[in-house]
Design an enzyme around this catalytic site. Structure first.
Site, mmCIF file in Angstrom:
data_model
loop_
_atom_site.group_PDB
_atom_site.id
_atom_site.type_symbol
_atom_site.label_atom_id
_atom_site.label_comp_id
_atom_site.label_asym_id
_atom_site.label_seq_id
_atom_site.Cartn_x
_atom_site.Cartn_y
_atom_site.Cartn_z
ATOM 1 N N GLY A 121 0.815 -1.215 0.000
ATOM 2 C CA GLY A 121 0.000 0.000 0.000
ATOM 3 C C GLY A 121 0.845 1.260 0.000
ATOM 4 N N GLY B 67 -1.416 7.609 1.255
ATOM 5 C CA GLY B 67 -1.596 7.596 2.707
ATOM 6 C C GLY B 67 -0.380 7.195 3.526
ATOM 7 N N GLY C 179 1.123 4.336 3.959
ATOM 8 C CA GLY C 179 2.132 3.483 3.325
ATOM 9 C C GLY C 179 3.113 4.296 2.501
ATOM 10 N N TYR D 200 -14.841 -4.009 8.875
ATOM 11 C CA TYR D 200 -13.465 -3.517 9.014
ATOM 12 C C TYR D 200 -12.931 -3.844 10.417
ATOM 13 C CZ TYR D 200 -9.744 0.084 9.201
ATOM 14 O OH TYR D 200 -8.558 0.765 9.343
HETATM 15 N N1 LIG Z 1 -6.164 6.461 8.060
HETATM 16 C C1 LIG Z 1 -6.410 6.135 9.292
HETATM 17 O O1 LIG Z 1 -6.845 6.964 10.106
HETATM 18 C C2 LIG Z 1 -6.151 4.730 9.767
HETATM 19 C C3 LIG Z 1 -6.440 4.436 11.112
HETATM 20 C C4 LIG Z 1 -6.198 3.154 11.567
HETATM 21 C C5 LIG Z 1 -5.656 2.219 10.716
HETATM 22 N N2 LIG Z 1 -5.379 2.536 9.415
HETATM 23 C C6 LIG Z 1 -4.810 1.481 8.551
HETATM 24 O O2 LIG Z 1 -3.676 2.013 7.895
HETATM 25 C C7 LIG Z 1 -3.464 1.321 6.666
HETATM 26 C C8 LIG Z 1 -3.228 2.327 5.552
HETATM 27 O O3 LIG Z 1 -4.393 3.116 5.421
HETATM 28 P P1 LIG Z 1 -4.430 4.578 4.762
HETATM 29 O O4 LIG Z 1 -5.303 5.371 5.642
HETATM 30 O O5 LIG Z 1 -3.075 5.032 4.448
HETATM 31 O O6 LIG Z 1 -5.263 4.258 3.449
HETATM 32 P P2 LIG Z 1 -5.137 4.697 1.929
HETATM 33 O O7 LIG Z 1 -4.627 6.086 1.802
HETATM 34 O O8 LIG Z 1 -6.453 4.369 1.324
HETATM 35 O O9 LIG Z 1 -4.019 3.722 1.358
HETATM 36 C C9 LIG Z 1 -4.275 2.361 1.172
HETATM 37 C C10 LIG Z 1 -3.146 1.758 0.371
HETATM 38 O O10 LIG Z 1 -3.396 0.360 0.235
HETATM 39 C C11 LIG Z 1 -3.361 -0.004 -1.140
HETATM 40 N N3 LIG Z 1 -4.333 -1.056 -1.414
HETATM 41 C C12 LIG Z 1 -5.657 -1.025 -1.170
HETATM 42 N N4 LIG Z 1 -6.220 -2.152 -1.629
HETATM 43 C C13 LIG Z 1 -5.226 -2.901 -2.165
HETATM 44 C C14 LIG Z 1 -5.190 -4.169 -2.808
HETATM 45 N N5 LIG Z 1 -6.279 -4.891 -3.021
HETATM 46 N N6 LIG Z 1 -3.996 -4.638 -3.241
HETATM 47 C C15 LIG Z 1 -2.866 -3.891 -3.065
HETATM 48 N N7 LIG Z 1 -2.866 -2.712 -2.456
HETATM 49 C C16 LIG Z 1 -4.026 -2.212 -2.024
HETATM 50 C C17 LIG Z 1 -3.706 1.274 -1.880
HETATM 51 O O11 LIG Z 1 -3.107 1.317 -3.169
HETATM 52 P P3 LIG Z 1 -3.817 0.962 -4.567
HETATM 53 O O12 LIG Z 1 -5.169 1.575 -4.551
HETATM 54 O O13 LIG Z 1 -2.858 1.539 -5.569
HETATM 55 O O14 LIG Z 1 -3.861 -0.513 -4.626
HETATM 56 C C18 LIG Z 1 -3.043 2.326 -1.015
HETATM 57 O O15 LIG Z 1 -1.697 2.458 -1.382
HETATM 58 C C19 LIG Z 1 -4.681 0.443 6.481
HETATM 59 O O16 LIG Z 1 -4.381 -0.875 6.856
HETATM 60 C C20 LIG Z 1 -5.703 1.037 7.432
HETATM 61 O O17 LIG Z 1 -6.632 0.075 7.859
HETATM 62 C C21 LIG Z 1 -5.635 3.776 8.938
#
Ligand SMILES: NC(=O)c1ccc[n+]([C@@H]2O[C@H](COP(=O)([O-])OP(=O)(O)OC[C@H]3O[C@@H](n4cnc5c(N)ncnc54)[C@H](OP(=O)(O)O)[C@@H]3O)[C@@H](O)[C@H]2O)c1
Length: 598
Positions: free
Chosen positions: A321, A325, A327, A475
């Site tokens: 990812g 975000g 990642g 989730y």
């Molecule tokens: N944001 C928050 O406040 C928060 C809070 C708690 C936990 N988290 C956790 O943090 C992690 C990152 O979240 P984020 O907030 O940074 O989200 P994000 O901005 O939506 O980023 C998600 C990343 O995962 C990749 N991804 C999604 N589906 C995929 C798939 N099927 N195969 C390969 N890659 C995939 C996306 O890339 P592509 O679309 O290019 O595939 C993107 O790079 C997640 O596990 C989330 O549950 C986030």
């Protein structure tokens, strides 16, 4: 060659003396305090003693004017002028003067061509150190029989640079305005340049200017000093933790001539010198009671970034990812720390942009993007095989990719999609990468989890929510299962070189909640913006992840749950071992993980 270095205990002088000694030269120091590894003596006041001291000296490097206090400048000028005359009489080869860039009217510094010309302000308008430097420059140019070279430097940055420390102290404590523009140069670069100019045949009779390749505007300097001060005072706000991408102005001082004629260019990044100098300023302020004492609490990752330390040099980090975000920010940070980062996501275009950002970044190490949809078990298998071939040793694996689907949908393997990306993908990928992880001396696996795991527990009779799918709950339950397998994995890996921990990355300003909405009604833009203001940036969250991936505190620690930077207990039911093994076996069966590959 025999060198005489004046002010040899000063910020530039002692670095120059060390550089010359290392190059095999004999060095005599004029200094009131002893200088390491160098014969030193106080300035001779009598002409005959000075003449005897200069016997056999080939090159004189006079560095005092660069850092002299205003009230001491006139007396110093007299001393240096006597030295200049005596050097001519003693037959010394070259007089190298470290001059000052502020011999120009600061108001004229905006004219970029000015320093390439020889125009100067009238001495009467100048501060005493600049006036003294100008007078000595003119005497050197006019005096016959003594070869000379002048290197003009602006503010010299070093943890022991009195001038820089005084300036930062004034700005920080007295709220004095910053200089209109700021053209610092690191003391090590000045020392290297002076050592070269002493003997370089093209340097005789030349004036050179040296400065960091870019200048900072006053506002930027203020912001940066304020940010560093808050950081070092442990009062930092989330935004302070990482250096924002400040605009840096074009270079004003001309360094081209120095590079062209002698091959010398400044190499030290100005931000690093600034941070090092600031750390010393804060230490001094604590030592003299201006600031209260404080234990060293700076996050090691932030410190390493500030100082340009490559904590992860030679290590390989795989992170899923990376196209947006948390990642993306984490992968850039790991790369800045020296790791070779392998990034995985679906969006090929964003992946290419990510690869280009790493390859072109001034501080990052090139990385490798692999396009893969982690919601496909078959693709995870080919990905793991590819990774194991190309990267036989993986030091860090961060299972970060995650998503939340508003309606129930099935992947190509017939499993519910929210569960597939948040739970099955990290489960299968991590198990399949056991070989390269075990090949690393000390590998760390990180599961990016969520504190939302507390909000809904899996239903063992309906693990894939076939009846009554609700997006938030799907989730939360997936993250709950991800924690269960984290702890089970930690038990399995006990006694090996591999640790596995989970982390809640904070409530982070990313697009996760606005993706995959399927046209479902969205939170109104204004409410979303208000909520986002309370969130932390992905860059800030990245520091938590990078700390867990690198900090010595977590060495050998496995089965932890961190809420950002705090070790916490996850929901008590996540520690139920029987339940965790049931989830493990079910997950192994669904993903087709055979015991041999687990
Ligand atoms: N944001 C928050 O406040 C928060 C809070 C708690 C936990 N988290 C956790 O943090 C992690 C990152 O979240 P984020 O907030 O940074 O989200 P994000 O901005 O939506 O980023 C998600 C990343 O995962 C990749 N991804 C999604 N589906 C995929 C798939 N099927 N195969 C390969 N890659 C995939 C996306 O890339 P592509 O679309 O290019 O595939 C993107 O790079 C997640 O596990 C989330 O549950 C986030």
């Amino acid at each position: 060659m025999k060198y005489l270095v004046t002010d040899a205990a000063g910020a530039v002088g002692h670095r120059l003396a060390a550089t010359l000694v290392a190059a095999g030269h004999e060095v005599l120091a004029f200094s009131d305090s002893p200088v390491n590894g160098v014969a030193s003596r106080a300035w001779p006041t009598r002409a005959d003693v000075l003449a005897r001291a200069l016997a056999g000296v080939d090159v004189i490097c006079a560095v005092d004017l660069a850092t002299v206090a205003p009230d001491a400048a006139p007396a110093l000028l007299k001393r240096l002028d006597k030295l200049r005359v005596a050097a001519g009489k003693a037959g010394c080869g070259r007089f190298v003067l470290l001059g000052r860039a502020d011999i120009y009217d600061p108001a004229l510094l905006a004219d970029k061509t000015l320093l390439e010309r020889s125009a100067t302000a009238a001495p009467a308008d100048l501060a005493p150190p600049a006036a003294a430097a100008l007078a000595l420059e003119e005497s050197l140019r006019a005096g016959a029989g003594l070869d000379w070279t002048i290197l003009r430097a602006p503010m010299i940055l070093a943890p022991d640079s009195a001038e820089a420390k005084a300036l930062f102290r004034r700005i920080l404590i007295d709220d004095a305005p910053s200089p209109a523009r700021f053209h610092p140069v690191d003391a090590r670069d000045v020392a290297t340049a002076l050592a070269t100019l002493g003997t370089h045949d093209r340097a005789g009779g030349q004036v050179f200017n040296i400065a960091a390749p870019a200048a900072l505007a006053a506002r930027t300097l203020d912001q940066e000093l304020g940010r560093l001060a808050r950081l070092l005072n442990d009062e930092a706000t989330p935004q302070d933790k990482l250096r924002p991408p400040h605009q840096v102005a074009d270079p004003v001082l001309a360094t081209d001539k120095l590079a062209r004629l002698t091959g010398v260019t400044p190499t030290r990044p100005i931000w690093v010198s600034l941070a090092e100098t600031m750390q010393q300023v804060m230490k001094d302020l604590r030592a003299d009671g201006t600031l209260p004492p404080l234990p060293e609490k700076i996050n090691p990752v932030v410190k390493a970034v500030e100082l340009g330390q490559k904590l992860l040099a030679g290590k390989t980090a795989v992170i899923t990812g990376v196209t947006s975000g948390i990642g993306r920010a984490t992968s850039l940070l790991l790369s800045r720390l020296g790791a070779t980062v392998v990034g995985i996501a679906r969006n090929a275009e964003a992946g290419e942009a990510w690869e280009a950002a790493l390859a072109e970044g001034r501080h990052t190490v090139p990385g490798h993007f692999i396009q893969a949809d982690l919601m496909s078990f078959a693709r995870i298998r080919t990905l793991a095989a590819d990774l194991a071939t190309r990267f036989p040793r993986i030091d860090i694996l961060i299972n970060n990719a995650g998503a939340n689907f508003p309606t129930r949908r099935l992947t190509e393997d017939g499993v519910e999609a929210t569960l597939a990306i948040n739970h099955f993908a990290p489960f299968l990928l991590t198990n399949l990468l056991a070989g390269p992880l075990k090949a690393a001396p000390a590998a760390r696996i990180i599961m990016v989890n969520s504190d939302w795991h507390r909000r809904s527990l899996p239903d063992m009779h309906d693990l894939q929510m076939e009846s009554g799918y609700r997006t938030g709950e799907a989730y939360c339950r997936a993250k709950f299962m991800n924690l269960q397998i984290t702890y089970a994995m930690a038990a399995l890996l006990d006694g090996t070189n591999v640790t596995v921990n989970a982390i809640h990355p904070g409530v982070v300003r990313t697009g996760i909640s606005t993706r995959n909405t399927d046209g479902a009604p969205q939170v109104p833009a204004q409410a979303r913006e208000r909520a986002q203001q309370r969130m932390i940036s992905p860059e800030f969250s990245a520091v938590y992840l990078a700390s867990l991936a690198t900090a010595p505190d977590y060495e050998g620690q496995s089965g932890l749950y961190l809420d950002t930077d705090e070790i916490k207990q996850s929901h008590e039911a996540t520690y139920d071992e029987d339940w965790a093994w049931q989830i493990w076996e079910w997950s192994a069966q669904i993903t087709g993980l055979t015991p041999a590959s687990a």
